[in-house]
Design an enzyme around this catalytic site. Structure first.
Site, PDB file in Angstrom:
ATOM      1  CE  LYS A   4       9.221  10.571   1.454  1.00 56.47           C
ATOM      2  NZ  LYS A   4       8.937   9.128   2.285  1.00 56.47           N
ATOM      3  CG  ASN A   5       6.028   8.520   4.739  1.00 58.37           C
ATOM      4  OD1 ASN A   5       6.574   8.790   3.525  1.00 58.37           O
ATOM      5  ND2 ASN A   5       6.761   7.813   5.599  1.00 58.37           N
ATOM      6  NE  ARG A  63       6.993   0.930  -0.922  1.00 63.24           N
ATOM      7  CZ  ARG A  63       6.834  -0.033  -1.243  1.00 63.24           C
ATOM      8  NH1 ARG A  63       7.786  -0.307  -2.344  1.00 63.24           N
ATOM      9  NH2 ARG A  63       6.540  -1.116  -0.653  1.00 63.24           N
ATOM     10  CG  ASP A  86      14.754   5.935   1.002  1.00 63.07           C
ATOM     11  OD1 ASP A  86      15.033   6.446  -0.157  1.00 63.07           O
ATOM     12  OD2 ASP A  86      14.324   6.209   1.979  1.00 63.07           O
ATOM     13  CG  ASP A 136      10.633   5.950   8.082  1.00 59.55           C
ATOM     14  OD1 ASP A 136      10.999   4.985   7.237  1.00 59.55           O
ATOM     15  OD2 ASP A 136       9.489   6.456   7.334  1.00 59.55           O
ATOM     16  CG  MET A 147      10.012  -2.761   9.965  1.00 59.71           C
ATOM     17  SD  MET A 147       8.614  -1.595   9.582  1.00 59.71           S
ATOM     18  CE  MET A 147       7.778  -1.412  11.354  1.00 59.71           C
TER      19      MET A 147
HETATM   20  C1  LIG Z   1       5.629   6.418   1.347  1.00 55.68           C
HETATM   21  C2  LIG Z   1       5.641   5.650   2.832  1.00 55.68           C
HETATM   22  O1  LIG Z   1       4.494   5.977   3.662  1.00 55.68           O
HETATM   23  N1  LIG Z   1       6.817   5.174   3.306  1.00 55.68           N
HETATM   24  C3  LIG Z   1       6.682   4.580   4.598  1.00 55.68           C
HETATM   25  C4  LIG Z   1       6.046   3.373   4.559  1.00 55.68           C
HETATM   26  O2  LIG Z   1       6.510   2.497   3.520  1.00 55.68           O
HETATM   27  P1  LIG Z   1       5.529   0.906   3.288  1.00 55.68           P
HETATM   28  O3  LIG Z   1       4.057   0.997   3.300  1.00 55.68           O
HETATM   29  O4  LIG Z   1       6.183   0.734   1.747  1.00 55.68           O
HETATM   30  O5  LIG Z   1       6.059   0.029   4.009  1.00 55.68           O
HETATM   31  P2  LIG Z   1       5.580  -1.292   4.660  1.00 55.68           P
HETATM   32  O6  LIG Z   1       4.847  -0.795   6.134  1.00 55.68           O
HETATM   33  O7  LIG Z   1       4.657  -1.915   3.587  1.00 55.68           O
HETATM   34  O8  LIG Z   1       6.465  -2.173   5.174  1.00 55.68           O
HETATM   35  C5  LIG Z   1       7.914  -1.801   5.184  1.00 55.68           C
HETATM   36  C6  LIG Z   1       8.952  -2.830   5.565  1.00 55.68           C
HETATM   37  O9  LIG Z   1       8.805  -3.612   6.971  1.00 55.68           O
HETATM   38  C7  LIG Z   1       8.419  -4.770   6.878  1.00 55.68           C
HETATM   39  N2  LIG Z   1       7.308  -5.059   7.789  1.00 55.68           N
HETATM   40  C8  LIG Z   1       6.266  -4.282   7.826  1.00 55.68           C
HETATM   41  C9  LIG Z   1       5.083  -4.478   8.717  1.00 55.68           C
HETATM   42  C10 LIG Z   1       5.253  -5.458   9.870  1.00 55.68           C
HETATM   43  O10 LIG Z   1       4.461  -5.781  10.606  1.00 55.68           O
HETATM   44  N3  LIG Z   1       6.414  -6.216   9.716  1.00 55.68           N
HETATM   45  C11 LIG Z   1       7.492  -6.047   8.679  1.00 55.68           C
HETATM   46  O11 LIG Z   1       8.559  -6.851   8.767  1.00 55.68           O
HETATM   47  C12 LIG Z   1       7.785  -5.174   5.508  1.00 55.68           C
HETATM   48  O12 LIG Z   1       7.865  -6.289   4.876  1.00 55.68           O
HETATM   49  C13 LIG Z   1       8.726  -4.088   4.557  1.00 55.68           C
HETATM   50  O13 LIG Z   1       9.757  -4.705   4.310  1.00 55.68           O
HETATM   51  O14 LIG Z   1       6.125   2.867   5.782  1.00 55.68           O
HETATM   52  C14 LIG Z   1       7.507   2.381   6.151  1.00 55.68           C
HETATM   53  C15 LIG Z   1       7.365   1.631   7.696  1.00 55.68           C
HETATM   54  O15 LIG Z   1       6.953   2.427   8.670  1.00 55.68           O
HETATM   55  C16 LIG Z   1       8.413   3.503   6.303  1.00 55.68           C
HETATM   56  O16 LIG Z   1       9.869   3.225   6.428  1.00 55.68           O
HETATM   57  C17 LIG Z   1       8.041   4.401   4.870  1.00 55.68           C
HETATM   58  O17 LIG Z   1       8.807   5.472   5.117  1.00 55.68           O
HETATM   59  C1  LIG Z   2      11.608   5.116   3.404  1.00 58.09           C
HETATM   60  C2  LIG Z   2      11.197   6.324   3.374  1.00 58.09           C
HETATM   61  O1  LIG Z   2      10.338   6.716   2.212  1.00 58.09           O
HETATM   62  P1  LIG Z   2       9.774   6.078   0.749  1.00 58.09           P
HETATM   63  O2  LIG Z   2       8.767   4.787   1.464  1.00 58.09           O
HETATM   64  O3  LIG Z   2       9.096   6.809   0.189  1.00 58.09           O
HETATM   65  O4  LIG Z   2      11.113   5.127   0.217  1.00 58.09           O
HETATM   66  C3  LIG Z   2      11.077   7.132   4.285  1.00 58.09           C
HETATM   67  O5  LIG Z   2      10.546   8.337   4.248  1.00 58.09           O
HETATM   68  O6  LIG Z   2      11.919   7.069   5.328  1.00 58.09           O
END
Ligand SMILES: CC(=O)N[C@H]1[C@@H](OP(=O)(O)OP(=O)(O)OC[C@H]2O[C@@H](n3ccc(=O)[nH]c3=O)[C@H](O)[C@@H]2O)O[C@H](CO)[C@@H](O)[C@@H]1O
Ligand SMILES: C=C(OP(=O)(O)O)C(=O)O
Length: 436
Positions: free
Chosen positions: A22-23, A97, A121, A321, A343
Site C-alpha cells: 500500500k505505502n 494520507r 489513520d 505499522d 512515533m
Molecule cells: C502512507 C504512508 O506511507 N504512511 C506511512 C508513513 O506515514 P507518514 O509519512 O505520514 O509518517 P512520517 O514518517 O511522516 O511520521 C510518522 C510519525 O512518526 C514521527 N516520527 C517520524 C520520523 C522520526 O524520525 N521520528 C518521529 O517521531 C512523526 O512525527 C509522525 O508522528 O510512515 C509512517 C511511519 O513509518 C507509517 O506509520 C505510515 O503507514
Molecule cells: C498508518 C498507516 O497508514 P496511513 O499513513 O495511510 O494512515 C498504516 O498503513 O499503518
C-alpha cells in the site's frame, strides 16, 4: 459501516500471497504526474486508499487504462491543475494520507501544488512540516489557510537544488521532496532522509524514468536535477506489513501457513522481531513457512535476562505499522514484553478491547504497554468491537480468529483501506469470516 462476523478458535492452513505494498503504491502512483509519457505500474493493490488516489489522478486529467488485475497504465500529458482549486478537490483530496504526495510532483512540473489536510489513520498528531520545509528549501512559497486547513506551495521559477537536513525522517515527506527535487535545477542533498523499501523503490523507479538519484537505501540522497522525465514500467513489492500481519495470524491461531513470494531481502527486521516472540519462521526460497505452533511460542529475554522491549524506529528500524500486530500476538505467548510505540501517540488505545477479551495488558501511558502472555492457557473471549485504525483493525481480527465464539468487528472500512479482499483471502485458508 461494514461489519465482519468472525467465528474464532479454528486453525487455518494453506498458502497466502501478499498483495502489493500500500505505502509504496501511494508513492509510485504520484510519480506519473512527473512525465507526459506513459507509466505502467503492476502489482497495485485493490484497496480503498489506493483506488481513491487513482480516482484523484483521474480527476486531475491523468489518462488511466486498466490492463488487468493490479496493472494500470497512466499518462499525465494533459493535466488539469485547475482541479486543485475546486470545491470537489477540497472535499475529496484529503480523504487519505497518500494524496499529500501529489504536491511535490505538481510543484515541480506545474509550479503549484495544493492539498487539504490529508486523512489516513487517526493515530495521533500527523504533522506535515517536513514536507513543506523541504519545498520551501527548494524555493517554493508556502501558504496555509487555517480555517479550511488548506496547504499550498507555489513558484514562478524552476525549483533550485540545495542541501537540506530534514527535521525528521518522514516517509511521505522524503518521497514528496524527492519527487520535487528530481526536476529542480542543480543538486539537492537530502540528509536524514527516510529509506524504507517504499522509498528505495520510488527512487529506483524515478531513476528508470531518467532521474539521477544516488544514495538509494541510505539516509543521504543526492539528486542531480534533470529537465524532464520519461515513461517506465514498475512493479510494486509485496506488502511487508501484510506479511507481518500473516505471520502474527499464523502464530496466534496456531496455523501452518506459507506466505508466498515475500521478497525476503526487503523485510528488514520483521522476521527477527517475530522470532524474538518465539515464533518459528522458516525461509523456503522466497516464501515464509510458519509451522503450527502446537506448543505455543516463548518470548525471549535480553541477554541479561531483562524483559524484551519491542519499539518502532525509522527504517532500518522496526516499522510502527506492525507494533499493534506484535502486541496482539504477544497476548498468547509465554512470557512478557514491553511494546513501545514511539512515533504515534494514539495507536495503543485499542488494547482496551483486547483487555475486554481477557488479554493481560497494562497500558502504562499512550506510548507503552506491557503484555503478559497467556501461553494458550486461557483463550480470548469473543466480543463486539470497532476497528479504530487499519492495523488495530487487523489486530482485532487476529484476536477474533483466535478467540472462542463469534466476534463482530464494525467499521471494517478501516481494514479495507489497506488489505485487499481480506475476508475472501482468509476464508480460502479456512477462516470463518462473513461480511454482513
Ligand atoms: C502512507 C504512508 O506511507 N504512511 C506511512 C508513513 O506515514 P507518514 O509519512 O505520514 O509518517 P512520517 O514518517 O511522516 O511520521 C510518522 C510519525 O512518526 C514521527 N516520527 C517520524 C520520523 C522520526 O524520525 N521520528 C518521529 O517521531 C512523526 O512525527 C509522525 O508522528 O510512515 C509512517 C511511519 O513509518 C507509517 O506509520 C505510515 O503507514
Ligand atoms: C498508518 C498507516 O497508514 P496511513 O499513513 O495511510 O494512515 C498504516 O498503513 O499503518
Amino acid at each position: 459501516m461494514g461489519t465482519f462476523q468472525i467465528e474464532g478458535g479454528k486453525a487455518l492452513k494453506g498458502e497466502i500471497t501478499p498483495q502489493g505494498a500500500k505505502n509504496e503504491a501511494l508513492q509510485v502512483l504520484c510519480t506519473v504526474l512527473l512525465t507526459t509519457e506513459k507509466v505502467t505500474i503492476t502489482n497495485i493493490p485493490d484497496i480503498i486508499d489506493v483506488n481513491k488516489l487513482i480516482t484523484l489522478l483521474g480527476n486531475l486529467g491523468v489518462k488511466i487504462k486498466k490492463n488487468g488485475h493490479g496493472s494500470y497504465t497512466f499518462q499525465a500529458d494533459e493535466v488539469n491543475v485547475g482541479y486543485l482549486e475546486t470545491e470537489a478537490f477540497k472535499k475529496e483530496g484529503g480523504s487519505l494520507r497518500g494524496s499529500i504526495m501529489i504536491v511535490g510532483p505538481l510543484l515541480a512540473r506545474f509550479g503549484k501544488g495544493y492539498i487539504p489536510k490529508p486523512g489516513g489513520d487517526k493515530i495521533g498528531r500527523r504533522r506535515l512540516d517536513t514536507h513543506f520545509e523541504g519545498f520551501i528549501n527548494l524555493g517554493a512559497k508556502f501558504r496555509y489557510n487555517r480555517e479550511d486547513h488548506f496547504y499550498g506551495v507555489e513558484t514562478t521559477e524552476r525549483l533550485k537544488g540545495t542541501y537540506m537536513l530534514l527535521d525528521e525522517a518522514s516517509v511521505t515527506g522524503t518521497a514528496n521532496i524527492v519527487m520535487a527535487a528530481v526536476l529542480a535545477e542543480g543538486i539537492t542533498t537530502i540528509y536524514n532522509a527516510a529509506c524504507e523499501p517504499y522509498l528505495q523503490q520510488l527512487c529506483t523507479m524515478l531513476n528508470s524514468m531518467g532521474a539521477k538519484i544516488t544514495g538509494v537505501g541510505s539516509n543521504k540522497l543526492i539528486i542531480e536535477g534533470v529537465d524532464q522525465l520519461g515513461g517506465c514500467e514498475h512493479r510494486i513489492l509485496p506488502d511487508m506489513i501484510e506479511i507481518g500481519s500473516w505471520i502474527g495470524l499464523a502464530a496466534m491461531t496456531r496455523s501452518e501457513i506459507t506466505i508466498k513470494d515475500v521478497s525476503w531481502d526487503n523485510l528488514g527486521q520483521i522476521p527477527n522481531v517475530f522470532r524474538k516472540l518465539g515464533i518459528t519462521i522458516e525461509r523456503r526460497g522466497d516464501d515464509i513457512f510458519i509451522p503450527a505452533h502446537k506448543d505455543g511460542y516463548q518470548i525471549k529475554t535480553d541477554i541479561d535476562g531483562s524483559i524484551l522491549t519491542i519499539a518502532d524506529a525509522p527504517w532500518p528500524g522496526f516499522t510502527p505499522d506492525l507494533l499493534s500486530i506484535v502486541l496482539v500476538v504477544a497476548t498468547q505467548a509465554k512470557g512478557e514484553v514491553l511494546i513501545h510505540q514511539k512515533m504515534f501517540e494514539s495507536r495503543l488505545f485499542f488494547v482496551d478491547k483486547l483487555i475486554d477479551m481477557g488479554a493481560k495488558i497494562i497500558l502504562c501511558d499512550p506510548h507503552r504497554a506491557i503484555v503478559i502472555g497467556h501461553n494458550f492457557q486461557s483463550q480470548l473471549k469473543a466480543t463486539t468491537m470497532t476497528s479504530p485504525d487499519i492495523r488495530a483493525g487487523v489486530s482485532l481480527l487476529i484476536a477474533a480468529l483466535s478467540a472462542k465464539g463469534t466476534s463482530t468487528i464494525q467499521n471494517i472500512e478501516q481494514i479495507d483501506r489497506g488489505y485487499e479482499r481480506i475476508g475472501e483471502r482468509l476464508t480460502a485458508i479456512g477462516a470463518n469470516i462473513v461480511r454482513v
